[in-house]
Design a protein around this motif. Structure first.
Motif, PDB file in Angstrom:
ATOM      1  N   ARG A 151       0.576  -1.219   0.011  1.00  0.00           N
ATOM      2  CA  ARG A 151      -0.156  -0.084   0.230  1.00  0.00           C
ATOM      3  C   ARG A 151       0.640   1.657   0.135  1.00  0.00           C
ATOM      4  O   ARG A 151       0.510   2.159  -0.627  1.00  0.00           O
ATOM      5  CB  ARG A 151      -1.193  -0.145   1.318  1.00  0.00           C
ATOM      6  N   GLY A 154       3.978   0.756  -3.363  1.00  0.00           N
ATOM      7  CA  GLY A 154       3.530   0.979  -4.227  1.00  0.00           C
ATOM      8  C   GLY A 154       4.654  -0.281  -5.482  1.00  0.00           C
ATOM      9  O   GLY A 154       4.960  -1.426  -4.737  1.00  0.00           O
ATOM     10  N   ASP A 155       4.671   0.487  -6.167  1.00  0.00           N
ATOM     11  CA  ASP A 155       6.170  -0.328  -7.172  1.00  0.00           C
ATOM     12  C   ASP A 155       7.035  -0.577  -6.915  1.00  0.00           C
ATOM     13  O   ASP A 155       7.606  -1.575  -7.451  1.00  0.00           O
ATOM     14  CB  ASP A 155       6.169   0.680  -8.656  1.00  0.00           C
TER      15      ASP A 155
END
Length: 436
Positions: A151, A154-155
């Motif tokens: 969360r 992310g990437d």
């Protein structure tokens, strides 16, 4: 539990023998080592199983009376980032299963620290057929959750894609999940964890090692400079940049009386070659506060109390934090903490009583908090209250008793899940041919 237990702990990447501040070495290492020592002091025997990352390491290394660190062959015997270790957890579990056929080393309970340790624990006891291995109860402490990391990062999250599904499977299949704070409980509920197999036991702090010091303050001369410490691994999510930006905001308010000591990363001689240290130093240079930011590099755990005695306050401002050991260590030393209002710090820091909670990634709020802590009386009041609260709630003696009580719930109790059902719950197998 009145009788002594043989306890097996798995800490696959976080050895109790590691040096703090190095890659993948932090709060979990401290937690496992301290909990094992205290359980041994209470009469239990503890074997801590960790992955062999050096071919020269002996099989067993005594940590203290009643505690051995046991090196398990799983993958190449060299350091690997923890996010590359999942393919070797089946081998880890298989070696444990082979060991546990010997009644002399088979534990009464197996406590897995971190999700990959849980994978190895269930491989050894439930997720694969190992003749002669009894159904050893498994207790799981995650220390960090993949859903939370994904969360926030992310990437940039480098965790294996299977992590979230495997953590959910662990919640279903272990006998008991021990969470460290209420925020983690909320996350575990979202993952489907059952309340009847979920307990909260906080992390602890050594109250005899982390003390307020002989004078309670490092500034008997009252030189007027507020010295602030940031302590931990040098990674972006720890939010050290937020504190540097706060220093720049304070300078804009005419406050040049705050300095930051950054501890963590490689040893002092090489810290300025560390990518994150360079990024932070560049930020401080651009902000015009480089003369008030000092990097001291990695510390042994024995060096931490002295450094805490030499500062006025501690800043723990990560984007997220599963629990956070540093706020407890600061509290035990009578130092107030400016902490992000996330994770375990929502439990360990009482706003305006033992420290100040601020939103994550909010330099303005950090600057305001540091300005408040420039008031000597206010700062000392918060620090004294922090020590009292640490004594009441977070000493290792109390934490170990609560942990042993959690073990007692599952030791000798009927299994909460049958072995055939558990075999079916594991997500798709992970290739074990090595990391590419």
């Amino acid at each position: 539990m009145g009788t002594s237990m043989r306890i097996g702990m798995i800490s696959e990447h976080a050895s109790p023998l590691a040096v703090l501040g190095e890659a993948d070495a932090g709060g979990q290492n401290v937690h496992v080592a301290a909990l094992a020592r205290r359980l041994a002091a209470d009469g239990h025997h503890v074997d801590v199983y960790t992955r062999r990352d050096d071919a020269a390491l002996p099989c067993r290394v005594p940590l203290t009376d009643g505690v051995d660190v046991v090196h398990v062959d799983a993958g190449p015997p060299r350091p690997l980032p923890k996010d590359e270790l999942l393919p070797w957890m089946d081998a880890f579990g298989d070696e444990l299963a082979a060991r546990f056929t010997d009644p002399a080393v088979r534990p009464d309970v197996l406590h897995a620290h971190f999700w990959m340790s849980g994978v190895a624990a269930l491989r050894a006891t439930r997720w694969s057929v190992h003749p002669g291995v009894p159904d050893i109860p498994v207790v799981q402490t995650f220390h960090a959750l993949g859903t939370v990391k994904r969360r926030h990062q992310g990437d940039a999250d480098t965790s294996p894609p299977a992590r979230v599904d495997l953590e959910a499977a662990l919640c279903r299949d272990v006998d008991l999940v021990v969470a460290t704070c209420q925020d983690e409980v909320r996350e575990l509920h979202r993952m489907g964890a059952d309340d009847d197999r979920l307990r909260v036991v906080p992390c602890g702090v050594d109250l005899g090692v982390f003390t307020p010091g002989p004078h309670g303050s490092r500034r008997p001369d009252g030189d007027g400079t507020l010295r602030v410490l940031s302590l931990g691994r040098l990674v972006e999510r720890k939010g050290v940049a937020t504190v540097i930006e706060a220093l720049a905001l304070l300078a804009g308010r005419g406050r040049s009386d705050v300095e930051l000591v950054v501890a963590g990363g490689p040893p002092a001689a090489g810290v300025h070659r560390d990518p994150e240290a360079r990024r932070l130093l560049d930020l401080a240079l651009r902000a015009g506060v480089a003369d008030r930011v000092r990097f001291v590099g990695a510390l042994s755990h024995d060096q931490v109390p002295g450094l805490l005695h030499d500062v006025d306050a501690v800043a723990c401002t990560p984007w997220y934090e599963p629990f956070g050991i540093v706020p407890l260590e600061a509290a035990a030393c009578g130092r107030p903490v400016v902490a992000s209002a996330v994770g375990g710090m929502l439990d360990t820091v009482v706003h305006d009583r033992t420290g100040l909670l601020v939103p994550p990634r909010d330099p303005e709020a950090v600057a305001d908090a540091l300005e408040r802590l420039s008031d000597d009386r206010y700062r000392h009041r918060l620090g004294a209250a922090a020590r009292v609260r640490a004594e009441r709630s977070y000493g290792w003696a109390a934490v170990a008793r609560q942990t042993a009580d959690a073990y007692a719930e599952v030791v000798g109790a009927p299994s909460t899940r049958g072995r055939p059902d558990r075999t079916a719950t594991r997500p798709a197998p992970v290739p074990t041919g090595g990391v590419r």
